[in-house]
Design a protein around this motif. Structure first.
Motif, PDB file in Angstrom:
ATOM      1  N   GLU A  52      13.305   9.186  -1.281  1.00 58.40           N
ATOM      2  CA  GLU A  52      13.170  10.062  -0.407  1.00 58.40           C
ATOM      3  C   GLU A  52      13.647   9.489   0.927  1.00 58.40           C
ATOM      4  O   GLU A  52      13.118   8.343   1.297  1.00 58.40           O
ATOM      5  CB  GLU A  52      11.467  10.260  -0.246  1.00 58.40           C
ATOM      6  CG  GLU A  52      11.228  11.088   0.649  1.00 58.40           C
ATOM      7  CD  GLU A  52       9.578  11.587   0.767  1.00 58.40           C
ATOM      8  OE1 GLU A  52       8.956  10.808   1.650  1.00 58.40           O
ATOM      9  OE2 GLU A  52       9.298  12.110  -0.079  1.00 58.40           O
ATOM     10  N   LEU A  53      14.639  10.290   1.566  1.00 60.00           N
ATOM     11  CA  LEU A  53      14.919   9.975   2.887  1.00 60.00           C
ATOM     12  C   LEU A  53      14.418  10.681   4.037  1.00 60.00           C
ATOM     13  O   LEU A  53      14.463  11.879   4.084  1.00 60.00           O
ATOM     14  CB  LEU A  53      16.538   9.806   3.097  1.00 60.00           C
ATOM     15  CG  LEU A  53      17.215   8.978   1.897  1.00 60.00           C
ATOM     16  CD1 LEU A  53      18.706   9.074   2.123  1.00 60.00           C
ATOM     17  CD2 LEU A  53      16.809   7.731   2.296  1.00 60.00           C
ATOM     18  N   SER A  54      14.304  10.206   5.153  1.00 56.33           N
ATOM     19  CA  SER A  54      13.778  10.818   6.094  1.00 56.33           C
ATOM     20  C   SER A  54      14.257  10.720   7.500  1.00 56.33           C
ATOM     21  O   SER A  54      14.244   9.396   7.882  1.00 56.33           O
ATOM     22  CB  SER A  54      12.111  10.914   6.583  1.00 56.33           C
ATOM     23  OG  SER A  54      11.586  11.311   7.401  1.00 56.33           O
ATOM     24  N   PHE A  55      14.715  11.583   8.290  1.00 58.06           N
ATOM     25  CA  PHE A  55      15.480  11.162   9.663  1.00 58.06           C
ATOM     26  C   PHE A  55      14.893  12.159  10.717  1.00 58.06           C
ATOM     27  O   PHE A  55      14.852  13.305  10.495  1.00 58.06           O
ATOM     28  CB  PHE A  55      16.927  11.952   9.514  1.00 58.06           C
ATOM     29  CG  PHE A  55      17.857  10.651   8.367  1.00 58.06           C
ATOM     30  CD1 PHE A  55      18.184   9.333   8.794  1.00 58.06           C
ATOM     31  CD2 PHE A  55      18.079  11.299   7.261  1.00 58.06           C
ATOM     32  CE1 PHE A  55      18.739   8.625   7.582  1.00 58.06           C
ATOM     33  CE2 PHE A  55      18.662  10.439   6.168  1.00 58.06           C
ATOM     34  CZ  PHE A  55      19.079   9.285   6.594  1.00 58.06           C
ATOM     35  N   ASP A  56      14.260  11.567  11.562  1.00 58.42           N
ATOM     36  CA  ASP A  56      13.303  12.160  12.606  1.00 58.42           C
ATOM     37  C   ASP A  56      12.469  13.302  11.820  1.00 58.42           C
ATOM     38  O   ASP A  56      12.393  14.286  12.501  1.00 58.42           O
ATOM     39  CB  ASP A  56      14.353  12.648  13.682  1.00 58.42           C
ATOM     40  CG  ASP A  56      14.678  11.509  14.604  1.00 58.42           C
ATOM     41  OD1 ASP A  56      14.273  10.464  14.797  1.00 58.42           O
ATOM     42  OD2 ASP A  56      15.981  11.787  14.868  1.00 58.42           O
ATOM     43  N   GLY A  57      11.843  12.898  10.879  1.00 51.77           N
ATOM     44  CA  GLY A  57      10.953  13.825  10.065  1.00 51.77           C
ATOM     45  C   GLY A  57      11.340  14.706   9.397  1.00 51.77           C
ATOM     46  O   GLY A  57      10.651  15.547   8.476  1.00 51.77           O
ATOM     47  N   ASP A  58      12.740  14.963   8.985  1.00 53.16           N
ATOM     48  CA  ASP A  58      13.460  15.959   8.157  1.00 53.16           C
ATOM     49  C   ASP A  58      13.363  15.017   6.846  1.00 53.16           C
ATOM     50  O   ASP A  58      14.318  14.357   6.757  1.00 53.16           O
ATOM     51  CB  ASP A  58      14.634  16.291   8.325  1.00 53.16           C
ATOM     52  CG  ASP A  58      15.411  16.974   7.650  1.00 53.16           C
ATOM     53  OD1 ASP A  58      14.663  17.735   7.058  1.00 53.16           O
ATOM     54  OD2 ASP A  58      16.656  17.246   7.695  1.00 53.16           O
ATOM     55  N   LYS A  59      12.402  15.327   5.948  1.00 55.99           N
ATOM     56  CA  LYS A  59      12.429  14.461   4.658  1.00 55.99           C
ATOM     57  C   LYS A  59      13.199  15.420   3.739  1.00 55.99           C
ATOM     58  O   LYS A  59      12.994  16.497   3.586  1.00 55.99           O
ATOM     59  CB  LYS A  59      10.992  14.292   4.311  1.00 55.99           C
ATOM     60  CG  LYS A  59      10.282  13.219   5.056  1.00 55.99           C
ATOM     61  CD  LYS A  59       8.990  13.161   4.478  1.00 55.99           C
ATOM     62  CE  LYS A  59       8.273  12.143   5.561  1.00 55.99           C
ATOM     63  NZ  LYS A  59       6.782  11.682   4.949  1.00 55.99           N
ATOM     64  N   GLN A  60      13.772  14.802   2.720  1.00 54.52           N
ATOM     65  CA  GLN A  60      14.315  15.235   1.591  1.00 54.52           C
ATOM     66  C   GLN A  60      14.180  14.304   0.301  1.00 54.52           C
ATOM     67  O   GLN A  60      14.801  13.155   0.658  1.00 54.52           O
ATOM     68  CB  GLN A  60      15.811  15.821   1.651  1.00 54.52           C
ATOM     69  CG  GLN A  60      15.663  17.002   2.734  1.00 54.52           C
ATOM     70  CD  GLN A  60      16.928  17.725   2.651  1.00 54.52           C
ATOM     71  OE1 GLN A  60      18.233  17.228   2.067  1.00 54.52           O
ATOM     72  NE2 GLN A  60      16.940  18.968   3.244  1.00 54.52           N
ATOM     73  N   SER A  61      14.359  14.694  -1.097  1.00 54.82           N
ATOM     74  CA  SER A  61      14.636  13.889  -2.064  1.00 54.82           C
ATOM     75  C   SER A  61      15.888  13.909  -2.556  1.00 54.82           C
ATOM     76  O   SER A  61      16.379  14.912  -2.508  1.00 54.82           O
ATOM     77  CB  SER A  61      13.569  14.321  -3.085  1.00 54.82           C
ATOM     78  OG  SER A  61      11.970  13.872  -2.620  1.00 54.82           O
ATOM     79  N   TYR A  62      16.481  12.704  -2.870  1.00 56.84           N
ATOM     80  CA  TYR A  62      17.826  12.612  -3.274  1.00 56.84           C
ATOM     81  C   TYR A  62      17.970  11.715  -4.528  1.00 56.84           C
ATOM     82  O   TYR A  62      17.157  11.077  -4.746  1.00 56.84           O
ATOM     83  CB  TYR A  62      18.645  12.059  -2.476  1.00 56.84           C
ATOM     84  CG  TYR A  62      18.873  12.932  -0.893  1.00 56.84           C
ATOM     85  CD1 TYR A  62      19.543  13.924  -0.548  1.00 56.84           C
ATOM     86  CD2 TYR A  62      18.221  12.283   0.043  1.00 56.84           C
ATOM     87  CE1 TYR A  62      19.750  14.625   0.618  1.00 56.84           C
ATOM     88  CE2 TYR A  62      18.184  13.114   1.179  1.00 56.84           C
ATOM     89  CZ  TYR A  62      19.039  14.136   1.495  1.00 56.84           C
ATOM     90  OH  TYR A  62      19.096  14.909   2.891  1.00 56.84           O
ATOM     91  N   SER A  63      19.180  12.220  -5.232  1.00 58.41           N
ATOM     92  CA  SER A  63      19.297  11.121  -6.366  1.00 58.41           C
ATOM     93  C   SER A  63      19.755   9.928  -5.850  1.00 58.41           C
ATOM     94  O   SER A  63      20.231  10.163  -4.726  1.00 58.41           O
ATOM     95  CB  SER A  63      20.144  11.676  -7.291  1.00 58.41           C
ATOM     96  OG  SER A  63      21.745  11.881  -6.906  1.00 58.41           O
ATOM     97  N   ALA A  64      19.809   8.824  -6.429  1.00 53.94           N
ATOM     98  CA  ALA A  64      20.309   7.659  -5.886  1.00 53.94           C
ATOM     99  C   ALA A  64      21.889   7.809  -5.267  1.00 53.94           C
ATOM    100  O   ALA A  64      22.238   7.298  -4.146  1.00 53.94           O
ATOM    101  CB  ALA A  64      20.172   6.394  -6.822  1.00 53.94           C
ATOM    102  N   THR A  65      22.632   8.471  -6.082  1.00 50.43           N
ATOM    103  CA  THR A  65      23.989   8.585  -5.594  1.00 50.43           C
ATOM    104  C   THR A  65      24.359   9.667  -4.311  1.00 50.43           C
ATOM    105  O   THR A  65      24.809   9.252  -3.421  1.00 50.43           O
ATOM    106  CB  THR A  65      24.939   9.340  -6.782  1.00 50.43           C
ATOM    107  OG1 THR A  65      24.851   8.479  -7.808  1.00 50.43           O
ATOM    108  CG2 THR A  65      26.348   9.417  -6.348  1.00 50.43           C
ATOM    109  N   GLN A  66      23.335  10.782  -4.252  1.00 46.32           N
ATOM    110  CA  GLN A  66      23.124  11.651  -3.272  1.00 46.32           C
ATOM    111  C   GLN A  66      22.666  10.810  -1.872  1.00 46.32           C
ATOM    112  O   GLN A  66      23.124  10.763  -0.727  1.00 46.32           O
ATOM    113  CB  GLN A  66      22.425  12.620  -3.296  1.00 46.32           C
ATOM    114  CG  GLN A  66      23.098  13.572  -4.305  1.00 46.32           C
ATOM    115  CD  GLN A  66      22.115  14.798  -4.588  1.00 46.32           C
ATOM    116  OE1 GLN A  66      20.708  14.486  -4.669  1.00 46.32           O
ATOM    117  NE2 GLN A  66      22.307  15.940  -4.742  1.00 46.32           N
ATOM    118  N   ALA A  67      21.710  10.050  -2.099  1.00 50.32           N
ATOM    119  CA  ALA A  67      21.224   9.142  -1.035  1.00 50.32           C
ATOM    120  C   ALA A  67      21.909   8.124  -0.512  1.00 50.32           C
ATOM    121  O   ALA A  67      21.948   8.132   0.776  1.00 50.32           O
ATOM    122  CB  ALA A  67      19.735   8.341  -1.472  1.00 50.32           C
TER     123      ALA A  67
END
Length: 134
Positions: A52-67
């Motif tokens: 799960e990556l979040s940038f200034d409150g915009d959270k999204q879940s990604y696969s390891a490659t996408q992340a």
């Protein structure tokens, strides 16, 4: 005899706590160095299956490659100047460990929260990374 057993048990518990603290420090040390250098590839080595990556409150879940690609884009837009850990800790159960740091970028400063969970083999993997612009 009881006194000797108590001392032995105390020494054992303290040594186990030292080993856990050292393992926690080593995992975050490597992640800290990777973020400081702006290497999404090096950070991605510690990603779990999904992140799960979040940038200034915009959270999204990604696969390891996408992340890895999302983080690479973030580092490209926000060239790293510095990164220091401010606080580290662990949950009392479940083995979840976390760190809070300050990421200095050419575009400004970010507060970073990293949560790591133990994988099946016991190694720590990044579960969550939050970057909040200060």
């Amino acid at each position: 005899m009881k006194r000797l057993l108590t001392r032995a048990l105390t020494v054992f518990c303290l040594s186990m706590m030292t080993i856990v603290a050292q393992a926690q420090g080593e995992a975050f040390s490597a992640v800290r160095a990777a973020i400081r250098s702006g290497s999404s590839k090096a950070v991605a080595q510690y990603f779990g299956g999904t992140v799960e990556l979040s940038f200034d409150g915009d959270k999204q879940s990604y696969s390891a490659t996408q992340a890895e690609f999302v983080l690479k884009d973030f580092f490209a837009k926000n060239g790293p100047a510095s990164f220091e850990l401010v606080h580290q800790g662990a949950s009392t159960s479940g083995g979840v460990q976390y760190a809070v740091g300050k990421f200095g970028a050419k575009s400004g400063n970010y507060r970073v929260f990293i949560k790591m969970k133990p994988a099946a083999g016991g190694a720590l993997q990044i579960d969550t990374m939050d970057f909040t612009h200060e």
